[in-house]
Structures are given as structure tokens and as C-alpha cells.
Design an enzyme around this catalytic site. Structure first.
Site, PDB file in Angstrom:
ATOM      1  N   HIS A  58      44.405   3.056  10.517  1.00  0.00           N
ATOM      2  CA  HIS A  58      45.721   2.537  10.138  1.00  0.00           C
ATOM      3  C   HIS A  58      46.418   1.920  11.345  1.00  0.00           C
ATOM      4  O   HIS A  58      46.034   2.137  12.492  1.00  0.00           O
ATOM      5  CB  HIS A  58      46.614   3.621   9.515  1.00  0.00           C
TER       6      HIS A  58
ATOM      7  N   GLU B 243      50.512 -13.104   7.737  1.00  0.00           N
ATOM      8  CA  GLU B 243      49.761 -14.306   7.379  1.00  0.00           C
ATOM      9  C   GLU B 243      49.048 -14.024   6.058  1.00  0.00           C
ATOM     10  O   GLU B 243      48.428 -12.970   5.886  1.00  0.00           O
ATOM     11  CB  GLU B 243      48.736 -14.657   8.447  1.00  0.00           C
TER      12      GLU B 243
ATOM     13  N   HIS C  76      51.068 -10.866  14.225  1.00  0.00           N
ATOM     14  CA  HIS C  76      51.233 -10.722  12.778  1.00  0.00           C
ATOM     15  C   HIS C  76      50.165  -9.787  12.205  1.00  0.00           C
ATOM     16  O   HIS C  76      49.194  -9.442  12.875  1.00  0.00           O
ATOM     17  CB  HIS C  76      51.140 -12.089  12.084  1.00  0.00           C
TER      18      HIS C  76
ATOM     19  N   GLU D 272      50.924   2.506   8.386  1.00  0.00           N
ATOM     20  CA  GLU D 272      51.736   3.715   8.479  1.00  0.00           C
ATOM     21  C   GLU D 272      53.141   3.287   8.904  1.00  0.00           C
ATOM     22  O   GLU D 272      53.359   2.882  10.058  1.00  0.00           O
ATOM     23  CB  GLU D 272      51.159   4.705   9.489  1.00  0.00           C
TER      24      GLU D 272
END
Length: 322
Positions: free
Chosen positions: A59, A176, A128, A110
Site C-alpha cells: 500500500h 493520472e 501523482h 492507506e
């Protein structure tokens, strides 16, 4: 009995001393070679560990100013699901885990909310996240309808045919949107800017066992990208490292936190990171071991550009999910 003259005795003693000295030096040299060979082999075994390890992106952690608002936005606009949520009042924060599939197999976000903190500085270094979708325009319209910020309308990427768009969530994080066919991992990229791309690539190869999947040179736009990961780009999450010509430093802000990656042994992994950090830069920020109160074993560190990674014991992580 005949006595040996003193001069002959002295020569004899010198002879035996020289013989013993040569033998002793040979023994020391052989012993040293044995030790150094074993040390080299041990070091080689340690450095081979990341390639043998069972690594997987787990994560990415970042901070938001309104947890419920972000959960709603990601659900309505991106189609993510809330996988679990926990509140830690003693430490004054809450977490929510969201993604497109279960944490046992998929990369997820998270989200962290710290009590009373409504905004953060994203900085100039974070780039991004990316989401793969079969219909970029559909997501863009959902974002627009929910009051989100569309920063690039759907259309072909410069110099290519891929359809992309860029949008921002309520906290200002850029996503994106990439139009692709079906994929097992829709949350497909995390982009970070680095000051020395070759150094960063070497660090992630040696310290984390990642592969350079492809390198994109764009001199006309003055940047170069290195795609790093554990599986092919269209099958899994990748780390997109971006170097902008002549820019060696970026601000980190206090919004983006870290990426978590699974490992079968945090102790071996920590040793590798220490060795690579001595060569390329970076540092351990938390020594390998269990987290108090939870028991999950982790090791955390900064790469040469100051981006944080946490390696999490695979078995302990699955126990957490249970």
C-alpha cells in the site's frame, strides 16, 4: 661427543627460524584468505536476498484532511472500495484502506487522518498516482460532477496514442487516468521525482530487488522516466521515478508518507539496505523488529532522495488482515 661450532649453530638457528617464519606467514595468509573469502561469500549471499525474496507492493500511505470526504470521492469517482477502517483515539488518528481488490492480492491506498488537521503541504517532489481504466472520459465526468478538479482533459499523450487525463482529489493529490484494457491492478503507478535517476534506479534495484521495466527519454520536454517494479508494467503496480533536467532537490511537504512492500525477512532486508545506503545514500529510520502493541515486524528507511519505504513481514501482514 663432538661439539658444533658457535658460528655453525648460529647459522642453523637462522635456518630453522627462517623456515618457521615462512611456514607461519603462509598459515596466516591462508587463514586470512579463508576469512576474506567467507566474508565475500556472506556479503554476496546478503546482496542476493532481494532477488530471492517474496516482494510485493502492499500500500501507499498519505494524509488527508477529511477522511469521510475522501472515502466518498474515491468511491463515487474512481470506483474504489473501502476495505477496512480503524480509529486510534489514543494516538489521535484514523486510517482507511481503499482499493480495487483485497489487500491480500492488490495494491491499495492507506488514507490517514490526524485529528484536527484539515490540510497538508504536498510539496514539489510527489508527482501523482495513476489509475488504469477502460474509459477515461467516464471517470473524468464523474470527477467533474462531484466538484473535483480536472487538470487535463482526456486525449492522446504527447508523442503517442495512449488516452490519458489528469484530475485532483479534494486534498490536491493528482491522479493520472490511463485508458487500457482489463488489468488485475487498476491502481497502477506512484510517481516520485528524484534528483539523480541513475542513482535512484541502482538503489531500488540493489536495496529492493526491483527491475527497471523501461526508461523513457524525453529531451524535448527535459525529463527522463524510469519505471521500476516486480512484474510487467501492465500487470502490476510500478514506481515511476522522474528526473527533470538540472533539478536535483525537491520539497517533500508533509502530505505524502511512504510506500509499504512485503518481505519474508525484515532482518535480512535491513542488512541489504544498510549496505546499499553506504554506497548510494539513504538511511535506516527504524531498525528491523516488531512494532510495539501490534507485533508486526517492519524495517523503514529513506532512499537517497529522502523518499520513505517500509518493508513489512509478509506473514505478520496477513495476520493483521485477519
Amino acid at each position: 661427543m663432538n661439539e658444533i661450532p658457535c658460528a655453525s649453530m648460529l647459522r642453523l638457528c637462522h635456518y630453522f627460524v627462517s623456515i618457521c617464519s615462512v611456514h607461519f606467514v603462509s598459515m596466516i595468509a591462508a587463514e586470512s584468505n579463508f576469512v576474506f573469502r567467507n566474508m565475500a561469500e556472506a556479503s554476496s549471499d546478503v546482496m542476493d536476498w532481494p532477488k530471492k525474496d517474496n516482494r510485493r507492493f502492499l500500500h501507499v500511505v498519505y494524509r488527508v484532511g477529511d477522511l469521510d470526504r475522501t472515502i466518498q470521492f474515491y468511491t463515487d469517482c474512481f470506483g474504489m472500495k473501502l476495505l477496512r477502517k480503524r480509529d486510534i483515539p489514543d494516538e489521535k488518528y484514523s486510517n482507511a484502506f481503499m482499493g480495487f481488490g483485497p489487500e491480500t492480492s492488490n495494491f491499495v491506498v492507506e488514507l490517514t487522518y490526524n485529528y484536527g488537521v484539515s490540510s497538508y503541504d504536498i510539496g514539489t517532489g510527489f508527482g501523482h498516482f495513476a489509475i488504469s481504466t477502460q474509459d477515461v472520459s467516464k471517470i473524468v465526468e464523474s470527477v467533474r460532477a462531484k466538484g473535483g478538479n480536472v487538470t487535463r482533459e482526456p486525449g492522446p499523450v504527447k508523442g503517442g496514442n495512449s488516452i490519458i487525463a489528469f484530475v485532483k482529489d479534494p486534498d490536491g493529490y493528482t491522479f493520472e487516468l490511463i485508458q487500457r484494457g482489463p488489468t488485475p491492478e487498476p491502481l497502477c503507478q506512484v510517481m516520485l521525482r528524484v534528483g539523480d535517476l541513475d542513482r535512484a534506479i541502482k538503489f531500488y534495484e540493489k536495496a529492493l530487488g526491483m527491475r527497471l521495466l523501461r526508461k523513457i527519454e524525453r529531451p524535448e520536454y527535459k525529463y527522463t522516466i524510469g519505471m521500476m517494479g516486480y512484474a510487467e508494467e501492465y500487470e502490476s503496480i510500478v514506481l515511476e521515478l522522474t528526473y527533470n533536467y538540472d533539478v536535483t532537490e525537491y520539497t517533500k511537504g508533509n502530505a505524502y508518507a511512504q510506500i509499504a512492500i512485503g518481505t519474508d525477512d525484515v532482518y535480512k532486508s535491513g542488512e541489504v539496505v544498510k549496505i546499499v545506503s553506504q554506497e548510494l545514500g539513504g538511511k535506516i529510520t527504524r531498525e528491523p523488529g516488531p512494532v510495539p502493541g501490534i507485533g508486526t515486524k517492519i524495517v523503514s528507511f529513506l532512499d537517497p532522495d529522502g523518499w520513505k519505504t517500509v518493508l513489512v513481514d509478509n506473514k505478520d501482514f496477513l495476520k493483521e488482515l485477519e
